[in-house]
Design an enzyme around this catalytic site. Structure first.
Site, PDB file in Angstrom:
ATOM      1  N   GLU A   1       0.859  -1.181   0.000  1.00  0.00           N
ATOM      2  CA  GLU A   1       0.000   0.000   0.000  1.00  0.00           C
ATOM      3  C   GLU A   1       0.895   1.231   0.000  1.00  0.00           C
ATOM      4  OE1 GLU A   1      -3.627   2.031   2.604  1.00  0.00           O
ATOM      5  OE2 GLU A   1      -2.276   0.589   3.533  1.00  0.00           O
TER       6      GLU A   1
ATOM      7  N   ARG B   1       5.414 -13.441  10.651  1.00  0.00           N
ATOM      8  CA  ARG B   1       5.748 -12.027  10.639  1.00  0.00           C
ATOM      9  C   ARG B   1       7.111 -11.825  11.294  1.00  0.00           C
ATOM     10  NH1 ARG B   1       3.492  -7.619  13.722  1.00  0.00           N
ATOM     11  NH2 ARG B   1       2.402  -9.188  14.959  1.00  0.00           N
TER      12      ARG B   1
ATOM     13  N   LYS C   1       3.907   1.962  11.023  1.00  0.00           N
ATOM     14  CA  LYS C   1       4.022   3.185  10.226  1.00  0.00           C
ATOM     15  C   LYS C   1       3.606   4.404  11.034  1.00  0.00           C
ATOM     16  CE  LYS C   1       3.224   1.044   5.693  1.00  0.00           C
ATOM     17  NZ  LYS C   1       2.310   0.981   4.529  1.00  0.00           N
TER      18      LYS C   1
END
Length: 841
Positions: free
Chosen positions: A223, A443, A453
């Protein structure tokens, strides 16, 4: 199809299942037998199990027999009844594991006898049978038996021939890889039974289900809402790795469905970050390219009764989903839902009130299946489509659809999306689209490291870092700027590979891998701290009368790195810490020059001010304890290269922040450390991004090149090497050291303990008997610690607890280490050579 299940890490009670694996690789077509590696098998299976037509056979030898029966047409059981009997008889003779010499000798004698006039165990035969694979595997994992091979020439010849066969080599390599993969928390059998796909410990070659060479298509859907970090790097590297391994295609598709977060700036940064990782896609696309098609698919869901329009307030909707309650709009008619959807497309005030939800379930235990939103309104302009669209699909809706449209065969993503996998497949099923295999991996996270973020953005906006490429960030730009190489990143990610576990990893492994990559090629240079320079006057035979430049190798062990110019002169400089360690007339080694005697030492209250040394170039550097770096300029008018050496600490003091932790409460007070230094003249020509090693200081990457026009110093960043001293939090270590010192000081200052009641009673009893009560203060003194901070006088008793007093003065006290706190790395010569462990395959 037959399935061969092999255990990845067999214990001492079971030998590595090399025989079944090698035989499987010997089949003409690899599709004839499906191979699966697991970490647990049914009791009694040992290290291998084969399942054919629903029937399971346990054990390595037994599995080979079952495979021989199943593939008898391939010649596995010989070409005649007699050969089949010989093979069966031979398999029954195999000694049990673990190996022992008494059990091995009779079988070795049998092997030697049979192989005297034969290439393989069963004759006549032009290819090995299962008997050969079983016997080779037994001998390969039996170091006791291998020790007898010099006495068995025919067996040794046969064993060398079998070990060189392609299928046997591949079996050994595969098992070596498997043995390094840790077992997941859930067994492979349980995962397969639950429909979650292949086991977590499958190798890369066997990891992708239903993979067909030349037809695999993977994708990375970032994204464009921020910069890529090391977690994204794992996804990018694994996706590209699988695509290249299967000779397929790797796609990058920007998931640009949320104008509130996305910017063209981030899109450009992602492209640059992927280039920094060495990741290159076969094609690039955007989810926004499919907005019209996604609109049509949403209409299809509504018409099928599989989606509905909802105007429930966000908080109430969240509460309903949490408690498994239906929305009041769930049973609206198809016509009403289509009308609302059309209104949403206009972006009107009425349309903004509505969203479209998939009609999956109200109370499914998996909350991801509870009627998720698939379309919502957003009035902000899109960075690619502008104001053309007023509503946008969600990631959960568009991802499976676009994957199917673009031909993706395997959707690789972290297992945090595992709850959404059923939702992913539901979308494809309801819309009648081609299925896509979803493959999960764990992960990635690191201690003292932020990957959110939102939190990273806060650090940038608050000025705690210089930008998204700050070396203290775990962004792709940050770690590359700090000296991480593409090769090390790739090796580390492939090492992690299919692991399903999420743990906060230490940074030691990845930086250690990076060190192994850069050490063989990093040029060696010298830098000395500017504020601690000590002038040294050189004399003796071999001393140049004027500065003399000599060509020296940049890397003593790798001539291909090139050469550099090192200047020798009668005036050189060393660092203060080295100078303080020198003694009068001590012989030391000047690195890259030779030995020298320290003839005079001039001191002042601030330290050593000047030294004089006499060269002894015939001296043996192996006999000196101190090897020191030094510098000399090319001429009195040509100064050394000014440099600034930078090092960093972690941004946060806590190893792992919890969800409710406020990052402001865990900020490290100081995270950047700058030291002014001077380096040899060759450093002036280094360019930004070059990696070097400053002798005795560490590896550095040039962050800012030297500017000759302004004489602005070059800036170099220390690259961690994986050692504890390079990855530990400096702040936390200092706090722990201070607390330890404080505790020791308090203990030393504490008053002596009063005598115990027992001791008091004993003293009273002695006094009542007329004897002299032992005085508490006359208890024998203990010997002081070997290295106190200053001289200590202690009184000892001649007979430990009684007798006359003996005063003792300590003559050894603690002084700073001549090599510094971290010590030095000293080469060691050994007569022991590296050999493979006897149990290593």
């Amino acid at each position: 199809m037959a399935t061969l299940s092999l255990i990845a890490n067999p214990g001492r009670a079971a030998a590595p299942p090399l025989g079944p694996l090698a035989y499987a690789y010997s089949l003409p077509s690899p599709d004839q037998l499906q191979i699966a590696f697991v970490h647990a098998l049914p009791e009694g299976a040992g290290a291998a199990m084969v399942e054919i037509d629903g029937k399971q056979t346990l054990g390595a030898t037994e599995s080979l027999q079952a495979l021989a029966n199943a593939f008898a047409a391939e010649g596995a059981y010989g070409s005649s009844q007699n050969q089949s009997a010989q093979i069966t008889s031979h398999l029954l003779l195999l000694p049990a594991h673990p190996p022992s010499l008494p059990a091995s000798l009779p079988f070795l004698a049998t092997l030697e006898q049979r192989l005297t006039l034969r290439t393989y165990l069963i004759s006549p035969s032009s290819a090995p049978s299962v008997a050969d694979f079983a016997s080779w595997a037994w001998l390969r994992s039996n170091p006791v038996a291998q020790g007898q091979l010099p006495k068995l020439p025919h067996t040794a010849r046969w064993f060398a021939h079998m070990s060189a066969r392609a299928e046997c080599v591949k079996a050994v390599e595969t098992m070596n890889v498997q043995s390094k993969i840790k077992a997941p928390k859930q067994t492979a059998a349980a995962k397969i039974a639950s429909g979650e796909g292949p086991s977590a410990n499958a190798t890369f070659e066997l990891g992708l289900p239903n993979a067909v060479k030349g037809h695999v298509v993977t994708r990375l859907p970032p994204e464009p809402s921020g910069y890529l970090h090391i977690g994204h790097a794992k996804a990018a590297i694994l996706n590209q790795y699988f695509a290249r391994m299967y000779e397929g295609k790797f796609l990058i598709r920007f998931d640009d469905t949320n104008p509130s977060k996305e910017k063209a700036e981030f899109e450009e940064s992602i492209i640059e970050d992927l280039a920094l990782l060495g990741v290159k896609a076969d094609s690039t696309s955007y989810t926004s390219d499919y907005f019209d098609q996604l609109h049509i698919f949403c209409v299809q869901l509504i018409k099928q009764g599989d989606a509905y329009a909802d105007d429930t307030e966000q908080e109430l909707m969240r509460d309903q989903r949490m408690n498994g309650n239906p929305s009041a709009r769930r049973d609206s008619s198809v016509e009403d839902n289509l009308t609302r959807f059309a209104e949403m497309a206009t972006g009107s005030e009425e349309g903004k009130r509505w969203c479209i939800r998939a009609k999956i379930s109200v109370d499914d235990p998996n909350k991801a299946m509870r009627d998720p939103v698939v379309f919502r309104c957003n009035a902000l302009p899109h960075h690619r489509t502008g104001t053309t669209y007023k509503m946008y699909p969600t990631y959960d809706f568009c991802c499976p659809i676009v994957d199917s449209i673009e031909g993706v065969t395997h959707a690789l993503r972290t297992n945090e999306y595992r709850d959404r996998n059923p939702q992913y497949q539901w979308m494809l099923t309801k819309l009648g689209l081609r299925k896509v295999d979803v493959w999960d991996f764990g992960r990635l996270g690191f201690v003292h490291t932020l990957l959110s973020k939102r939190k990273l953005k806060w650090f940038v906006e608050e000025g705690h870092v210089t930008g998204w490429d700050d070396p203290r960030f775990a962004t792709v730009r940050g770690i590359r700027r700090r000296g991480m190489t593409i090769e090390a990143l790739t090796q580390f990610m492939l090492l992690q590979g299919p692991s399903q576990a999420f743990t906060n990893l230490e940074w030691d492994i990845i930086w250690n891998i990076n060190k192994k990559v850069i050490d063989p090629v990093a040029p060696r240079h010298v830098a000395l701290e500017k504020g601690a320079l000590v002038k040294v006057l050189i004399s003796g035979e071999g001393t140049p009368s004027s500065p003399e430049g000599r060509e020296m190798p940049k890397h003593k062990k790798n001539p291909e790195v090139g050469t550099k110019t090192t200047y020798f002169s009668d005036v050189i400089y060393v660092e203060q810490e080295d100078a303080k360690s020198f003694a009068q007339d001590e012989e030391i080694t000047l690195m890259d020059w030779g030995n020298a005697f320290v003839r005079s030492i001039t001191t002042s209250p601030s330290g050593i001010t000047e030294l004089s040394m006499e060269l002894n170039l015939d001296g043996d550097f192996k006999k000196t304890k101190k090897k020191v770096t030094w510098l000399s300029s090319s001429s009195p008018s040509t100064p050394l290269t000014p440099v600034t050496l930078l090092d960093y600490d972690y941004l946060i003091t806590k190893k792992k922040l919890e969800e409710d932790d406020d990052v402001k409460n865990f900020l490290t007070p100081q995270t950047e450390f700058r030291v002014d230094a001077v380096a040899d003249l060759n450093v002036a020509g280094l360019k930004k991004g070059e990696i070097i090693q400053f002798e005795r200081k560490g590896y550095y990457i040039v962050d800012k090149a030297f500017d000759a026009s302004t004489s602005a110093p070059a800036e170099l960043i220390l690259i961690p090497d994986g050692k504890a001293s390079s990855i530990v939090s400096k702040y936390v270590a200092a706090q722990e050291a201070a607390a330890k010192a404080s505790g020791a000081a308090k203990a030393a200052a504490a008053p002596p303990k009063a005598p115990s009641k027992k001791a008091q009673a004993k003293a009273a009893k002695a006094a009542a008997a007329g004897g002299a009560a032992p005085a508490a203060e006359k208890v024998a003194a203990r010997i002081p610690e070997p290295a106190p901070l200053e001289a200590v006088q202690t009184t000892l008793l001649s007979d430990v607890k009684r007798g006359y007093e003996i005063p003792v003065n300590t003559k050894m006290f603690r002084v700073p280490s001549v090599y510094g706190e971290d010590g030095v790395e000293a080469p060691a010569k050994t007569d022991m050579f590296k050999v493979k462990p006897v149990y290593e395959i």
